[in-house]
Enzyme design. Structure first.
Site, PDB file in Angstrom:
ATOM      1  N   ASP A   1      -0.534   6.373  -6.767  1.00  0.00           N
ATOM      2  CA  ASP A   1      -1.532   7.452  -6.693  1.00  0.00           C
ATOM      3  C   ASP A   1      -1.149   8.517  -7.712  1.00  0.00           C
ATOM      4  O   ASP A   1      -0.110   9.171  -7.555  1.00  0.00           O
ATOM      5  CB  ASP A   1      -1.531   8.090  -5.298  1.00  0.00           C
ATOM      6  CG  ASP A   1      -2.396   7.316  -4.319  1.00  0.00           C
ATOM      7  OD1 ASP A   1      -2.830   6.216  -4.670  1.00  0.00           O
ATOM      8  OD2 ASP A   1      -2.634   7.821  -3.202  1.00  0.00           O
TER       9      ASP A   1
ATOM     10  N   GLU B   1       1.012  -0.075  -5.428  1.00  0.00           N
ATOM     11  CA  GLU B   1       0.004   0.973  -5.609  1.00  0.00           C
ATOM     12  C   GLU B   1       0.657   2.258  -6.108  1.00  0.00           C
ATOM     13  O   GLU B   1       1.768   2.601  -5.694  1.00  0.00           O
ATOM     14  CB  GLU B   1      -0.695   1.251  -4.271  1.00  0.00           C
ATOM     15  CG  GLU B   1      -1.827   2.256  -4.423  1.00  0.00           C
ATOM     16  CD  GLU B   1      -2.440   2.675  -3.095  1.00  0.00           C
ATOM     17  OE1 GLU B   1      -3.637   2.979  -3.084  1.00  0.00           O
ATOM     18  OE2 GLU B   1      -1.724   2.714  -2.076  1.00  0.00           O
TER      19      GLU B   1
ATOM     20  N   HIS C   1       0.919  11.262  -2.172  1.00  0.00           N
ATOM     21  CA  HIS C   1      -0.280  11.001  -1.371  1.00  0.00           C
ATOM     22  C   HIS C   1      -1.100  12.277  -1.346  1.00  0.00           C
ATOM     23  O   HIS C   1      -0.714  13.263  -0.712  1.00  0.00           O
ATOM     24  CB  HIS C   1       0.112  10.569   0.050  1.00  0.00           C
ATOM     25  CG  HIS C   1      -0.999   9.867   0.757  1.00  0.00           C
ATOM     26  ND1 HIS C   1      -1.990  10.535   1.416  1.00  0.00           N
ATOM     27  CD2 HIS C   1      -1.289   8.552   0.877  1.00  0.00           C
ATOM     28  CE1 HIS C   1      -2.836   9.655   1.932  1.00  0.00           C
ATOM     29  NE2 HIS C   1      -2.425   8.438   1.607  1.00  0.00           N
TER      30      HIS C   1
ATOM     31  N   GLU D   1      -4.541   4.492  -8.476  1.00  0.00           N
ATOM     32  CA  GLU D   1      -5.498   5.475  -7.966  1.00  0.00           C
ATOM     33  C   GLU D   1      -5.387   6.684  -8.879  1.00  0.00           C
ATOM     34  O   GLU D   1      -4.408   7.434  -8.823  1.00  0.00           O
ATOM     35  CB  GLU D   1      -5.140   5.846  -6.511  1.00  0.00           C
ATOM     36  CG  GLU D   1      -5.635   4.842  -5.503  1.00  0.00           C
ATOM     37  CD  GLU D   1      -7.114   4.595  -5.687  1.00  0.00           C
ATOM     38  OE1 GLU D   1      -7.904   5.541  -5.515  1.00  0.00           O
ATOM     39  OE2 GLU D   1      -7.491   3.472  -6.033  1.00  0.00           O
TER      40      GLU D   1
ATOM     41  N   HIS E   1       0.861  -1.189   0.000  1.00  0.00           N
ATOM     42  CA  HIS E   1       0.000   0.000   0.000  1.00  0.00           C
ATOM     43  C   HIS E   1       0.896   1.237   0.000  1.00  0.00           C
ATOM     44  O   HIS E   1       1.954   1.242   0.635  1.00  0.00           O
ATOM     45  CB  HIS E   1      -0.875  -0.025   1.263  1.00  0.00           C
ATOM     46  CG  HIS E   1      -1.760   1.181   1.413  1.00  0.00           C
ATOM     47  ND1 HIS E   1      -2.744   1.487   0.500  1.00  0.00           N
ATOM     48  CD2 HIS E   1      -1.823   2.145   2.372  1.00  0.00           C
ATOM     49  CE1 HIS E   1      -3.378   2.579   0.897  1.00  0.00           C
ATOM     50  NE2 HIS E   1      -2.835   3.003   2.020  1.00  0.00           N
ATOM     51  N   ASN E   2       0.463   2.308  -0.716  1.00  0.00           N
ATOM     52  CA  ASN E   2       1.267   3.542  -0.763  1.00  0.00           C
ATOM     53  C   ASN E   2       2.741   3.209  -1.032  1.00  0.00           C
ATOM     54  O   ASN E   2       3.646   3.673  -0.337  1.00  0.00           O
ATOM     55  CB  ASN E   2       1.169   4.318   0.561  1.00  0.00           C
ATOM     56  CG  ASN E   2      -0.199   4.971   0.751  1.00  0.00           C
ATOM     57  OD1 ASN E   2      -0.988   5.062  -0.187  1.00  0.00           O
ATOM     58  ND2 ASN E   2      -0.476   5.412   1.948  1.00  0.00           N
TER      59      ASN E   2
END
Length: 750
Positions: free
Chosen positions: A335, A333, A348, A382, A303-304
């Site tokens: 973003d 991931e 983020h 994302e 994640h992230n």
């Protein structure tokens, strides 16, 4: 060890031992000169600042995982216009320690250091267990030999014992010192120190075990060894052949080998080897069926991934992707947000984290995706970008990744044929994101004023507000999705989850839903069996709540217990959750995929983790662990004279009914060779989902115990019998020769 002759003839190692002034680079503006030199032991690099006077630092070659040549780090890329790639290189350290970026004075010098470091790393990796131990003893000798005269007096030996985590009775220490001082000089030299170490590390518990099984009291014959394998190690097959192999492999004495017998030294080497480890070596290989549909596997997930620290002010870096992929992570991931000059950026959203270019992330994916594992990587996107920059995203994905990006359904598979397997998708990167229409649908260009719903599935700002119930009327703003980006999504089309009933009737096999940890827990409590059934057909991704601004992790075990495949954790945050993740994915060749148990893959089975008794089987198992002793535990507190008071805790992680923790008493002032000899018992209802974590802590009656070391493995990978558990640091890196010695037995409960 490096042989002296090699040192004389190897130009690279000679250059490194002579030393070099190089620039240590931390950023575009921070570039400082440092003097680096390989120590005479060929195991340590010494370096100092030209301005720091006598102050200097060292690091061990064993701390370095790999060497990268040229501009292969963000820092060195940022100064690419200043220094050519042939003068630059990066030392990558194990665990979570930052890289060391260096610029040499010449290309020739850089090449010598790169080649030399690689030789030293390769030499270390090819060392046998005994050589590694000899190297470790040698390192301690140098640390304790304060005046560097190659001898140690009794005072230096006493200081050494404290450094090695042992508070020994002075009379006993002097007795061992005198026994080892064969030359009667009042000091210990090389061989004498090795003898002292052997006396110090005498293993009475292993000697007793050896004596119990030895017919003549001196060696183990093949027949003795066969009995030990059957009764002590609880093995059943090919015992005579296995006994002969052990003698051949681990017995150091040629005389004993000729007699087909094993001495105490050979016995110790066998018990300390990977074959004598608690982790069954056959389960470390790729041993599972890799031809099942993707949804039938647990998938190692991050994640992230771009974050190196916390998610409020942390540093974003492509290094996060390199590290995750190098550890076998198969779902990362990204973003994506609109960036300046038409180039999408990754960070983020709504926070102060630094930003990196999307195209740099994709380049790193192309380079590192398949170094640790050939099985497919899922890029969980994302997408917060405008339609214009979405087209740039698609352009970078297709141009940089080329054939590695899966852009079409696999040939020979019908649209309704179910998900392909990891084997089918070897060497492929799959994009997870929103898609217009279904698999194989032909979609005409989408106008910028054509809303297609939510482009981003996991808008965490909104999730936080929803979870906090500040405004139940909040609705996501409809954004538009570019056809180019939509076409990059094949088998991982992100869809909003409505209900298990709705999914059962309407969901397509290539659709995937994501849940925050809180929503997943809610579904687990309300409909655990339905969740398991859903995950036998569909992929599910679970990610940490937006409230975890410190990038802490939730317990992944709960999510695996309902069959969720993509349980995304913050890889940058050490702790029990990452220990469990490393434990689960330490098997099956560390390929990042672990096959789920049959009762979680079959649509006919009804498994509910809250009620595992409903499984059709012959009752639970009993896991009996005799925690016997510890060996050379690391110091926690580096203060002089501070010594560990160790205790061992064994944790069982699994379905709710299997969750349990038991611990031994603590031993005062002995981290060197503590003996507990305590037995801990556990009941295991669903062994297929259980993980066992061994933890050593430094007992403190006034405050929280300090962490010393741990090791986590799947229950299904445990070897019964007398085994060593080789401990890992908080970062999951090895801390040789620290270990626990245990006896393990698994029986059917009657």
């Amino acid at each position: 060890f490096i042989h002296p002759n090699i040192l004389r003839v190897d130009a690279d190692l000679r250059w490194m031992r002579a030393g070099s002034v190089m620039r240590k680079v931390k950023s575009r503006t921070w570039k400082k000169q440092r003097y680096f030199r390989l120590q005479d032991d060929c195991a340590t690099i010494w370096y100092k600042s030209e301005k720091a006077g006598n102050a200097h630092c060292t690091f061990s070659i064993s701390d370095v995982e790999t060497v990268r040549e040229g501009h292969q780090s963000e820092v060195l890329l940022s100064i690419a216009d200043e220094f050519p790639p042939d003068r630059c290189f990066t030392l990558v350290f194990r665990g979570r320690r930052g890289n060391l970026d260096l610029v040499a004075e010449s290309a020739e010098e850089a090449q010598s250091w790169v080649r030399g470091m690689r030789k030293l790393i390769e030499n270390l990796e090819s060392m046998g267990e005994q050589e590694k131990l000899d190297q470790w003893i040698c390192d301690w000798f140098k640390k304790a030999d304060k005046n560097g005269d190659g001898r140690m007096n009794f005072k230096e030996v006493q200081d050494l014992l404290k450094m090695m985590n042992m508070d020994m009775n002075e009379h006993h220490a002097m007795r061992l010192f005198t026994l080892a001082d064969k030359s009667e000089s009042g000091t210990l030299e090389d061989d004498e120190f090795v003898l002292f170490y052997k006396l110090l590390t005498e293993r009475p518990e292993v000697r007793r075990l050896f004596q119990q099984h030895s017919s003549d009291g001196h060696t183990l014959s093949l027949w003795d060894l066969e009995v030990f394998l059957r009764e002590g190690q609880l093995e059943q097959e090919n015992l005579r052949e296995h006994a002969a192999e052990l003698v051949l492999c681990y017995e150091p004495s040629d005389t004993a080998k000729t007699r087909q017998a094993m001495t105490i030294d050979g016995f110790l080497m066998y018990l300390g080897s990977p074959e004598g480890s608690v982790f069954n070596p056959s389960r470390k290989q790729l041993y599972q069926d890799m031809r099942q549909p993707l949804c039938h596997y647990f998938i190692c997930s991050s994640h992230n991934t771009y974050l190196m620290e916390n998610q409020l002010r942390g540093h974003s870096s492509v290094e996060g992707y390199i590290r995750a992929l190098s550890r076998g992570c198969r779902c990362v991931e990204v973003d994506c947000w609109d960036g300046p000059n038409g180039e999408p950026i990754v960070y983020h959203g709504y926070t102060l984290t630094s930003k990196i270019l999307f195209k740099d992330v994709v380049s790193v994916m192309g380079q590192y995706a398949f170094k640790a594992s050939q099985y497919p990587v899922i890029l969980s996107m994302e997408n917060h970008c405008s339609v214009e920059q979405q087209r740039v995203l698609a352009h970078h994905l297709t141009c940089i990744l080329g054939d590695k990006l899966l852009q079409n359904a696999l040939e020979g598979r019908s649209v309704s044929g179910g998900l392909p397997s990891p084997e089918d998708l070897k060497g492929k990167i799959l994009l997870k994101g929103k898609k217009i229409g279904g698999l194989g649908a032909s979609v005409s260009a989408v106008g910028e004023d054509s809303p297609v719903g939510d482009v981003s599935e996991e808008d965490e700002r909104l999730e936080m507000e929803e979870e906090n119930h500040h405004d139940d009327t909040l609705r996501r703003k409809a954004k538009r999705l570019s056809k180019e980006l939509s076409d990059c999504v094949v088998y991982c089309k992100s869809v909003r989850f409505s209900s298990f009933k709705h999914a059962r009737i309407h969901s397509k096999f290539y659709e995937i839903s994501s849940f925050t940890e809180f929503k997943a827990k809610k579904h687990m409590k309300e409909a655990g069996a339905d969740f398991v059934h859903h995950n036998s057909r569909q992929l599910t991704r679970i990610y940490p709540s937006g409230f975890r601004t410190d990038s802490s992790n939730f317990n992944p075990q709960e999510m695996w217990s309902v069959g969720c495949q993509i349980v995304a954790l913050n890889f940058q945050t050490a702790g029990v959750e990452m220990d469990l993740n490393d434990g689960l994915f330490g098997q099956n060749g560390r390929c990042g995929y672990v096959l789920k148990p049959l009762f979680m893959r079959s649509a006919e089975k009804q498994f509910d983790p809250e009620h595992p008794q409903m499984l059709d089987r012959s009752g639970p198992l009993t896991l009996t662990i005799q925690v016997i002793s510890g060996q050379q535990l690391p110091k926690v507190n580096q203060k002089e004279g501070s010594i560990v008071d160790p205790l061992v805790r064994v944790e069982l992680h699994g379905v709710p009914l299997d969750q349990a923790k038991l611990e031994t008493h603590h031993i005062e002032n002995n981290g060197f060779n503590p003996i507990w000899d305590e037995t801990l018992k556990f009941t295991v209802h669903v062994p297929e989902l259980a993980l066992v974590r061994f933890v050593v802590e430094d007992y403190d009656k006034t405050s929280k115990n300090d962490f010393v070391g741990q090791f986590t493995l799947p229950f299904s990978c445990i070897q019964q019998g007398y085994r060593h558990i080789h401990l890992l640091s908080k970062d999951g890196t090895k801390i040789p020769p620290s270990s626990l010695f245990v006896h393990i037995r698994i029986t059917q409960r009657t």
